[in-house]
Design an enzyme around this catalytic site. Structure first.
Site, PDB file in Angstrom:
ATOM      1  CB  SER A 129      -6.062  -1.311  -3.428  1.00 22.98           C
ATOM      2  OG  SER A 129      -5.705  -1.615  -2.079  1.00 22.98           O
ATOM      3  CD  GLU A 244      -6.890  -3.063   6.559  1.00 19.80           C
ATOM      4  OE1 GLU A 244      -6.486  -2.003   6.102  1.00 19.80           O
ATOM      5  OE2 GLU A 244      -6.993  -4.175   5.692  1.00 19.80           O
ATOM      6  CD  GLU A 370       6.954  -8.730   1.103  1.00 18.13           C
ATOM      7  OE1 GLU A 370       6.028  -8.085   0.994  1.00 18.13           O
ATOM      8  OE2 GLU A 370       7.438  -9.803   0.977  1.00 18.13           O
TER       9      GLU A 370
HETATM   10  C1  LIG Z   1      -7.277 -10.655  -0.503  1.00 20.98           C
HETATM   11  C2  LIG Z   1      -7.137  -9.394  -0.696  1.00 20.98           C
HETATM   12  C3  LIG Z   1      -8.001  -8.614  -0.224  1.00 20.98           C
HETATM   13  C4  LIG Z   1      -8.015  -7.040   0.032  1.00 20.98           C
HETATM   14  N1  LIG Z   1      -8.969  -6.372   0.258  1.00 20.98           N
HETATM   15  C5  LIG Z   1      -9.004  -4.976  -0.152  1.00 20.98           C
HETATM   16  C6  LIG Z   1     -10.030  -4.237   0.060  1.00 20.98           C
HETATM   17  O1  LIG Z   1     -10.968  -4.630   0.339  1.00 20.98           O
HETATM   18  N2  LIG Z   1     -10.045  -2.788  -0.261  1.00 20.98           N
HETATM   19  C7  LIG Z   1      -8.692  -2.277  -0.587  1.00 20.98           C
HETATM   20  O2  LIG Z   1      -8.852  -1.137  -0.651  1.00 20.98           O
HETATM   21  N3  LIG Z   1      -7.586  -3.125  -0.860  1.00 20.98           N
HETATM   22  C8  LIG Z   1      -7.750  -4.322  -0.569  1.00 20.98           C
HETATM   23  N4  LIG Z   1      -6.766  -5.195  -0.798  1.00 20.98           N
HETATM   24  C9  LIG Z   1      -5.117  -4.820  -1.398  1.00 20.98           C
HETATM   25  C10 LIG Z   1      -4.354  -4.701  -0.649  1.00 20.98           C
HETATM   26  O3  LIG Z   1      -4.542  -3.524   0.271  1.00 20.98           O
HETATM   27  C11 LIG Z   1      -3.045  -4.391  -1.744  1.00 20.98           C
HETATM   28  O4  LIG Z   1      -2.889  -5.736  -2.194  1.00 20.98           O
HETATM   29  C12 LIG Z   1      -1.782  -4.260  -0.899  1.00 20.98           C
HETATM   30  O5  LIG Z   1      -1.610  -2.939  -0.317  1.00 20.98           O
HETATM   31  C13 LIG Z   1      -0.611  -4.601  -1.814  1.00 20.98           C
HETATM   32  O6  LIG Z   1      -0.667  -3.785  -2.945  1.00 20.98           O
HETATM   33  P1  LIG Z   1      -0.407  -4.520  -4.491  1.00 20.98           P
HETATM   34  O7  LIG Z   1      -1.195  -5.655  -4.509  1.00 20.98           O
HETATM   35  O8  LIG Z   1      -0.651  -3.286  -5.465  1.00 20.98           O
HETATM   36  O9  LIG Z   1       0.941  -4.760  -4.528  1.00 20.98           O
HETATM   37  P2  LIG Z   1       2.222  -4.032  -4.933  1.00 20.98           P
HETATM   38  O10 LIG Z   1       2.559  -2.509  -3.974  1.00 20.98           O
HETATM   39  O11 LIG Z   1       2.348  -3.666  -6.401  1.00 20.98           O
HETATM   40  O12 LIG Z   1       3.527  -4.811  -4.431  1.00 20.98           O
HETATM   41  C14 LIG Z   1       3.890  -5.913  -5.058  1.00 20.98           C
HETATM   42  C15 LIG Z   1       5.242  -6.600  -4.262  1.00 20.98           C
HETATM   43  O13 LIG Z   1       6.249  -5.558  -3.974  1.00 20.98           O
HETATM   44  C16 LIG Z   1       6.607  -5.297  -2.778  1.00 20.98           C
HETATM   45  N5  LIG Z   1       6.507  -3.853  -2.335  1.00 20.98           N
HETATM   46  C17 LIG Z   1       5.973  -2.967  -2.905  1.00 20.98           C
HETATM   47  N6  LIG Z   1       6.420  -1.803  -2.391  1.00 20.98           N
HETATM   48  C18 LIG Z   1       7.743  -2.191  -1.688  1.00 20.98           C
HETATM   49  C19 LIG Z   1       8.453  -1.300  -0.710  1.00 20.98           C
HETATM   50  N7  LIG Z   1       8.434   0.066  -0.648  1.00 20.98           N
HETATM   51  N8  LIG Z   1       9.442  -1.959  -0.149  1.00 20.98           N
HETATM   52  C20 LIG Z   1       9.522  -3.450  -0.160  1.00 20.98           C
HETATM   53  N9  LIG Z   1       8.820  -4.194  -0.941  1.00 20.98           N
HETATM   54  C21 LIG Z   1       7.785  -3.500  -1.521  1.00 20.98           C
HETATM   55  C22 LIG Z   1       5.161  -5.936  -1.914  1.00 20.98           C
HETATM   56  O14 LIG Z   1       5.441  -6.119  -0.699  1.00 20.98           O
HETATM   57  C23 LIG Z   1       4.684  -6.764  -2.904  1.00 20.98           C
HETATM   58  O15 LIG Z   1       5.502  -8.154  -2.624  1.00 20.98           O
HETATM   59  C24 LIG Z   1      -6.769  -6.651  -0.806  1.00 20.98           C
HETATM   60  C25 LIG Z   1      -5.767  -7.447  -1.107  1.00 20.98           C
HETATM   61  C26 LIG Z   1      -5.841  -8.970  -1.207  1.00 20.98           C
HETATM   62  C27 LIG Z   1      -4.803  -9.822  -1.579  1.00 20.98           C
END
Ligand SMILES: Cc1cc2nc3c(=O)[nH]c(=O)nc-3n(C[C@H](O)[C@H](O)[C@H](O)COP(=O)(O)OP(=O)(O)OC[C@H]3O[C@@H](n4cnc5c(N)ncnc54)[C@H](O)[C@@H]3O)c2cc1C
Length: 383
Positions: A129, A244, A370
């Site tokens: 991410s 995963e 989602e």
């Molecule tokens: C505690 C924690 C640990 C993590 N650990 C890791 C790690 O070790 N390594 C790593 O690489 N990543 C890690 N992640 C990242 C995680 O994979 C991302 O947070 C996740 O993929 C969501 O991306 P974002 O946070 O950028 O949210 P966004 O993608 O910006 O999403 C924001 C909101 O919009 C919604 N949304 C986005 N796109 C769509 C769509 N197409 N349709 C409907 N709804 C949508 C989402 O559901 C969410 O509610 C971690 C996250 C957390 C919270």
């Protein structure tokens, strides 16, 4: 309803039960039971004991330490481990990068990394991410540019879980900026002690330090640290994320927490509304467990089944529902999370709110819920 086990499988279950409850130090199992933050040492010690007995990476190919178990046995292994409050093998190693290297890596990468990965001699972090690439992972912008026999990596990863412990990080990087989004991405293995790698903590709502930002400034990485082929990592990432999602459906751990919650509830369970809430959760968990068994049984060639999204979605919903139940049981005492160990309040009431808050993450990581709904709609329901 009971799952009837054959005599051999029941014997296997008893062996696992005996092993997990006698070989893993009580202190570690108590920390899991009491929902305390586990130390690096806890996780390393536990995984090394498992590995010594061939129980850390049963999902891997046999030649690299895997076990040729039936899906049911793998399920029993996992269930008994959770039931005994044994920490699961570190997911970054056991279910993420290990299987990817075993499937797509060169023989040289396998020999170099797989034994150390199974034994947690290397602690892996996941560098997928970025600030503007989470759900839409393919828009990631961290670049790797070839320079002689090295790549030069620049960019930022975020939400890197336990990156403060990481020895190495498996990264998705952009190697072809001209190609269509998914087609220009490669997977690199980067030593986190390399010059130019900087880990910065992110403080979470429960007060813990579980995630980090990781910055890369002109980090030089040997070409040999490429997994598989250049620009093909989207396939490897999909393989990894499918694994995963199965791993994040925590059936055993949620069952265990629900059983603890029933003990904590005591006479409150005589309340018909509470009893009905608990019964509904138990039924849903049983349904999830049966679905998990079906998914494992139908995963061909070790490839994740599309229904892994169902497990991720429902598993994390139930996990969150049980943490919410515990807060409700704790009542006003759930507000006392700042009280120390000398407080008169039972420890579980003081832990209930931090645990509830911490598990809000579960519907976000591993691909948000989602997004799982969209995958289910497309690949399973054909909508
Ligand atoms: C505690 C924690 C640990 C993590 N650990 C890791 C790690 O070790 N390594 C790593 O690489 N990543 C890690 N992640 C990242 C995680 O994979 C991302 O947070 C996740 O993929 C969501 O991306 P974002 O946070 O950028 O949210 P966004 O993608 O910006 O999403 C924001 C909101 O919009 C919604 N949304 C986005 N796109 C769509 C769509 N197409 N349709 C409907 N709804 C949508 C989402 O559901 C969410 O509610 C971690 C996250 C957390 C919270």
């Amino acid at each position: 309803m009971q799952l009837a086990l054959s005599a051999e499988d029941a014997e296997f279950r008893d062996e696992m039960r005996e092993f997990f409850t006698t070989e893993i130090p009580q202190e570690i199992r108590d920390a899991v039971r009491d929902q305390r933050e586990l130390t690096k040492d806890h996780l390393v010690t536990s995984m090394r004991i498992l590995n010594e007995h061939g129980l850390a990476v049963p999902n891997w190919p046999v030649e690299w330490g895997g076990r040729d178990w039936s899906p049911l046995r793998r399920h029993i292994w996992h269930e008994e481990m959770q039931r005994a409050f044994v920490p699961a093998p570190l997911a970054f190693n056991a279910t993420m990068i290990g299987p990817v290297i075993a499937q797509f890596g060169s023989q040289e990468l396998k020999q170099r990394f797989l034994p150390a990965t199974a034994n947690l001699d290397i602690w892996w972090s996941q560098g997928f991410s970025e600030p503007d690439a989470g759900s839409d992972l393919a828009s990631l912008r961290t670049t790797a540019v070839r320079d002689g026999d090295e790549y030069v990596v620049n960019g930022q990863k975020t939400w890197t879980t336990l990156g403060q412990y990481g020895d190495w990080i498996f990264m998705l990087v952009r190697t072809d900026p001209e190609a269509k989004k998914q087609a220009g991405i490669s997977m690199l293995l980067i030593d986190m002690t390399s010059p130019g790698v900087e880990v910065r903590p992110i403080e979470l709502i429960d007060g813990g330090h579980e995630v980090n930002e990781v910055w890369f400034t002109d980090v030089r990485v040997p070409l040999d640290n490429l997994v598989g082929e250049e620009n093909r990592a989207w396939d490897y990432a999909k393989f990894l994320l499918g694994n995963e999602r199965v791993g994040v459906a925590p059936v055993g751990a949620t069952k265990r927490l629900l059983a603890q919650a029933k003990e904590w509830a005591g006479p409150l369970l005589e309340d018909p509304l509470l009893a009905a809430r608990v019964a509904e959760l138990e039924n849903e968990l049983l349904a999830l467990e049966l679905t998990a068994l079906r998914v494992v049984a139908h995963s061909a060639d070790g490839k994740p089944h599309p229904a892994s999204s169902v497990l991720k979605l429902k598993g994390t919903e139930l996990q969150q529902a049980v943490t919410e139940l515990v807060v409700d049981l704790a009542g006003p005492a759930s507000l006392a999370s700042g009280a120390g160990d000398d407080s008169d309040l039972p420890w579980w009431t003081r832990r209930s709110t931090p645990v509830y808050l911490n598990f809000r993450k579960a519907s976000i990581y591993g691909g948000s819920n989602e997004v799982q709904r969209q995958i289910i709609a497309r690949t399973i329901l054909g909508l």
